[in-house]
Design an enzyme around this catalytic site. Structure first.
Site, PDB file in Angstrom:
ATOM      1  N   SER A  16      -7.005  -8.892  -5.143  1.00 40.88           N
ATOM      2  CA  SER A  16      -6.780  -7.481  -4.807  1.00 40.88           C
ATOM      3  C   SER A  16      -6.261  -6.718  -6.019  1.00 40.88           C
ATOM      4  O   SER A  16      -6.759  -5.637  -6.353  1.00 40.88           O
ATOM      5  CB  SER A  16      -5.764  -7.365  -3.668  1.00 40.88           C
ATOM      6  OG  SER A  16      -6.253  -7.955  -2.485  1.00 40.88           O
ATOM      7  N   ARG A  39       0.955  -1.460  -6.463  1.00 44.73           N
ATOM      8  CA  ARG A  39       1.354  -1.863  -5.094  1.00 44.73           C
ATOM      9  C   ARG A  39       1.148  -0.731  -4.087  1.00 44.73           C
ATOM     10  O   ARG A  39       0.846  -0.986  -2.931  1.00 44.73           O
ATOM     11  CB  ARG A  39       2.812  -2.333  -5.074  1.00 44.73           C
ATOM     12  CG  ARG A  39       2.922  -3.761  -5.545  1.00 44.73           C
ATOM     13  CD  ARG A  39       4.153  -4.476  -5.002  1.00 44.73           C
ATOM     14  NE  ARG A  39       4.038  -5.858  -5.436  1.00 44.73           N
ATOM     15  CZ  ARG A  39       3.774  -6.881  -4.624  1.00 44.73           C
ATOM     16  NH1 ARG A  39       3.651  -6.709  -3.334  1.00 44.73           N
ATOM     17  NH2 ARG A  39       3.642  -8.090  -5.118  1.00 44.73           N
ATOM     18  N   HIS A  42      -2.471  -0.818  -3.327  1.00 47.32           N
ATOM     19  CA  HIS A  42      -2.707  -1.988  -2.490  1.00 47.32           C
ATOM     20  C   HIS A  42      -2.342  -1.717  -1.026  1.00 47.32           C
ATOM     21  O   HIS A  42      -3.025  -2.163  -0.100  1.00 47.32           O
ATOM     22  CB  HIS A  42      -1.883  -3.155  -3.043  1.00 47.32           C
ATOM     23  CG  HIS A  42      -2.009  -4.431  -2.284  1.00 47.32           C
ATOM     24  ND1 HIS A  42      -1.016  -4.895  -1.468  1.00 47.32           N
ATOM     25  CD2 HIS A  42      -3.017  -5.322  -2.208  1.00 47.32           C
ATOM     26  CE1 HIS A  42      -1.398  -6.042  -0.920  1.00 47.32           C
ATOM     27  NE2 HIS A  42      -2.611  -6.325  -1.349  1.00 47.32           N
TER      28      HIS A  42
END
Lengths: 208, 208
Positions: A16, A39, A42
């Protein structure tokens, strides 16, 4: 893909983050900011949100240092506090959400504001040097500024990521214009508990 | 706006939903689906996500009826279960997340899969006629199909909204292609705990 899907949690993270770094425009971020941006992307599945991120100079580094020094994390919503990965916290930091405190409905009525904003009255003893993580309510960011106006101690940084259609964009613009607290925000209507928790998790540890 | 921001929680909801209905293209949805779409948009701040919503015919109505009849809500992540507003549930429905069960790490190792997928082994006694709400892990949707292959009872509906870059889009395409369970999904990479919880909250009550 039903027979061949990836089942290894660590491999899913690794792939990812590689996809995010290959697709997202992260050039303007320093190393700590880049971790936060990756993040957040994500958490929402959108590389294009990188363009909406606005981090005050030094805010990410200040937040990282504060967490290492044990700063508590003050969350406006239980979904934010639940999203903080306790194992990543560098100093066993307290994760505090006062929204479900039994005093909050009465405080909200007395103050004429939302439950979220009222719940922040119970943050006062923890506010100095803290990390404030707002993932839900624009009123929380507005209320923070009112509390500072009234002499409340300064947090080390504010993660300002309320989401929505009434006040979210305006509250984030206001906390940036205000400038008293180093800020990490997502401009516009986008935001949410997952993004706010992702930012905390990125600042808490460099581990991927 | 710092001095004039809206402090009334009910008014914020009302204005938010009015903005969403004025901006989003919701013409293809029936009444129950429209409620779900509006709350999902509200949760993410993006009217354009309406185009990515895919609801199997009758799935929203089936989920609404199941909740009225007391169906439990099985969540893949604690952020989903925390996002379900208990006061909206029509029959004191159980909200179940087994991710933090102490048996899960051992199960994940035994099964060679993620903790999220392993946690679903503990859903079996609740699965028949349930609402499955997936807001985090693509592996949960894949695992659900494997459990059905192996004879697990059918849920009443699945809210399939995992987010991310590895398997999220593929897992949602697969549950729709599979067709055994009435589905409410967000196609592509977008999704998340807030959207999944918003869908549950919309299906649980018509109250806005």
């Amino acid at each position: 893909t039903r027979d061949t899907y990836e089942r290894d949690g660590a491999a899913i993270y690794q792939r990812s983050f590689a996809i995010i770094r290959s697709e997202a425009d992260l050039a303007r971020f320093d190393a700590v900011e880049e971790r936060v941006a990756v993040r957040i992307i994500h958490a929402c599945g959108m590389v294009e949100v990188a363009a909406d991120l606005d981090f005050a100079p030094g805010a990410a580094a200040a937040a990282e240092a504060a967490l290492k020094a044990g700063a508590p994390i003050l969350c406006d919503a239980t979904m934010v506090s639940r999203g903080v990965t306790r194992a990543r916290l560098p100093a066993g930091n307290a994760v505090i959400c006062t929204l479900d405190d039994p005093r909050v409905p009465g405080l909200a009525a007395d103050l004429g504001t939302t439950r979220t904003a009222a719940a922040m009255e119970l943050w006062r003893e923890h506010l100095a040097g803290s990390i404030v993580a707002i993932g839900n309510a624009p009123t929380a960011l507005f209320r923070l500024m009112e509390m500072l106006d009234a002499g409340a101690p300064l947090p080390a940084a504010v993660i300002g990521m309320p989401v929505g259609f009434v006040g979210a964009a305006e509250s984030k613009d206001a906390i940036a214009d205000d400038g008293r607290v180093p800020y990490l925000i997502v401009r516009g209507r986008k935001g949410g508990s997952a993004m706010a928790a992702a930012a905390v998790n990125a600042l808490a540890s460099a581990r991927e």
